[in-house]
Design a protein around this motif. Sequence first.
Motif, PDB file in Angstrom:
ATOM      1  N   UNK A   1       3.685 -18.418 122.925  1.00  0.00           N
ATOM      2  CA  UNK A   1       3.690 -18.312 121.466  1.00  0.00           C
ATOM      3  C   UNK A   1       4.281 -19.569 120.838  1.00  0.00           C
ATOM      4  N   UNK A   2       5.406 -20.015 121.400  1.00  0.00           N
ATOM      5  CA  UNK A   2       6.053 -21.219 120.873  1.00  0.00           C
ATOM      6  C   UNK A   2       5.145 -22.442 121.010  1.00  0.00           C
ATOM      7  N   UNK A   3       4.510 -22.580 122.178  1.00  0.00           N
ATOM      8  CA  UNK A   3       3.646 -23.744 122.407  1.00  0.00           C
ATOM      9  C   UNK A   3       2.427 -23.730 121.498  1.00  0.00           C
ATOM     10  N   UNK A   4       1.807 -22.569 121.358  1.00  0.00           N
ATOM     11  CA  UNK A   4       0.599 -22.485 120.534  1.00  0.00           C
ATOM     12  C   UNK A   4       0.890 -22.754 119.064  1.00  0.00           C
ATOM     13  N   UNK A   5       1.971 -22.181 118.555  1.00  0.00           N
ATOM     14  CA  UNK A   5       2.303 -22.395 117.143  1.00  0.00           C
ATOM     15  C   UNK A   5       2.691 -23.838 116.844  1.00  0.00           C
ATOM     16  N   UNK A   6       3.122 -24.567 117.880  1.00  0.00           N
ATOM     17  CA  UNK A   6       3.488 -25.980 117.692  1.00  0.00           C
ATOM     18  C   UNK A   6       2.339 -26.929 118.016  1.00  0.00           C
ATOM     19  N   UNK A   7       1.224 -26.410 118.479  1.00  0.00           N
ATOM     20  CA  UNK A   7       0.113 -27.244 118.932  1.00  0.00           C
ATOM     21  C   UNK A   7      -0.530 -28.024 117.785  1.00  0.00           C
ATOM     22  N   UNK A   8      -0.934 -29.253 118.093  1.00  0.00           N
ATOM     23  CA  UNK A   8      -1.644 -30.087 117.127  1.00  0.00           C
ATOM     24  C   UNK A   8      -3.156 -29.998 117.307  1.00  0.00           C
ATOM     25  N   UNK A   9      -3.587 -29.224 118.289  1.00  0.00           N
ATOM     26  CA  UNK A   9      -5.029 -29.062 118.503  1.00  0.00           C
ATOM     27  C   UNK A   9      -5.667 -28.440 117.255  1.00  0.00           C
ATOM     28  N   UNK A  10      -6.761 -29.013 116.810  1.00  0.00           N
ATOM     29  CA  UNK A  10      -7.390 -28.590 115.552  1.00  0.00           C
ATOM     30  C   UNK A  10      -7.787 -27.118 115.595  1.00  0.00           C
ATOM     31  N   UNK A  11      -8.352 -26.656 116.688  1.00  0.00           N
ATOM     32  CA  UNK A  11      -8.799 -25.264 116.785  1.00  0.00           C
ATOM     33  C   UNK A  11      -7.623 -24.310 116.952  1.00  0.00           C
ATOM     34  N   UNK A  12      -6.726 -24.621 117.850  1.00  0.00           N
ATOM     35  CA  UNK A  12      -5.570 -23.758 118.092  1.00  0.00           C
ATOM     36  C   UNK A  12      -4.742 -23.596 116.821  1.00  0.00           C
ATOM     37  N   UNK A  13      -4.624 -24.670 116.039  1.00  0.00           N
ATOM     38  CA  UNK A  13      -3.804 -24.655 114.832  1.00  0.00           C
ATOM     39  C   UNK A  13      -4.401 -23.819 113.709  1.00  0.00           C
TER      40      UNK A  13
END
Length: 423
Positions: free
Chosen positions: A147-159
């Motif tokens: 959860x922490x990694x995904x919410x901090x991700x700069x990936x356009x789709x994940x974000x």
Amino acid sequence: MPKVRAYGADATLKACREASYGVAPLSGYRSLDFKSTDLSSAQPLGDDPLLGRGRNAQDPYRGLITDEGQIDIPFDLRGTGFWLTGLFGDPMTAAVNASGSISFAANPSPGATITLGGTVWTFVSGTPSGDETEIQATVTQTLDQLVSDLNASADVEVAKCTYSRPTSTQTLVIVFDTAGPSGNSFTLAASAASVSGPTLTGGGYAHVWESGADDIPSYTIEIGHPKLTTPVFFRHLGTVMESINFEMGQEGPANARLQLVAQGEERFAATVDGSPDAVSLRRFSQGRGFIRRGGSALAGVTGGSLTFSNNLERVRVIREDGKIEAADPTFASAEGAMSVRFDGATLVAEAANGDPVALDYGFTFPEGYALRFELPRVFLPKPKYAVSGPGGVEASFDWRAAFDDSEGTMLRAHLLNDVTSYA
């Protein structure tokens, strides 16, 4: 090529909300799908014979004009909202975010992946880099790190989404950040976990209508035969929607029947609007219908029906044209029926004790779009059942709904779709 006889296949139905009762708008009409209609005006003939003129019939007099009838419509994703607005008044509308989830039965192994909007995210045992999450000692700790990694991700789709883990679960919850239907196309996949579906679902515009409004709108409805050699269009002014009835079955498309009351009918040689608005048709299916009690699926249901009525009063005053002055809603009522496979327990206690139950009748689409009629307080009679042979035994409940003080309404209709407004 023009036709000398009218056919239902060529008939058109257009409607527009009136600013003033009985006054036809000049533009802004909508083309609507329908199965059949007998909406038409009638003026009966009456007799008042005078004596001294022999035995042969004398001239009749013309009675009062009535313009009423039924229309059979499909329950479809977009057009249904128009009819519900006519029955209940303007809805409350809010944009809803699409959502989904990925559930983990155990701690993921190194190399396991989830895919979010086309982006592959990998679980690793060592130091992570890029689109990776390090596996922790327990599955819940791993998900918290994810959860922490995904919410901090700069990936356009994940974000595009916000991620969380509800307490005491092993589930990753995904909510699309932009409310509306666009999130329904965000894809999900997992190599060693269970996804809620191939895409997020439930994003759209939630429209909610409530029964009992003091004022409901009137419409001008035009039924036309444009392909006749001499085209004819019947325009019904001051049309108010009195009731809706539909059946729940096991197969086939979902349809409904509306009762309409109009002030009067006028005949024209040209349509009121040559370029009406239209929506693409997508019909609800009986195969995706449901009847729920208290939010949970009701077992053993084989059929059902629901009828809601505004119980219109036709206001008759002295008028030289013989038309009604208005069609005003009086008390709102809702009733229906359910047939269930008799098991000696389902709904029997509530029917015997007189305790009300909460019921929902509705239909869904795979992406979460849905039509639902919510009845928070329904009273059941003692069921009638019959043993007619060696097969299964059914019980029939003819229920009635009542006003719920805590909910502030008797019936609430919900429609989640991709239409921004019905006001």
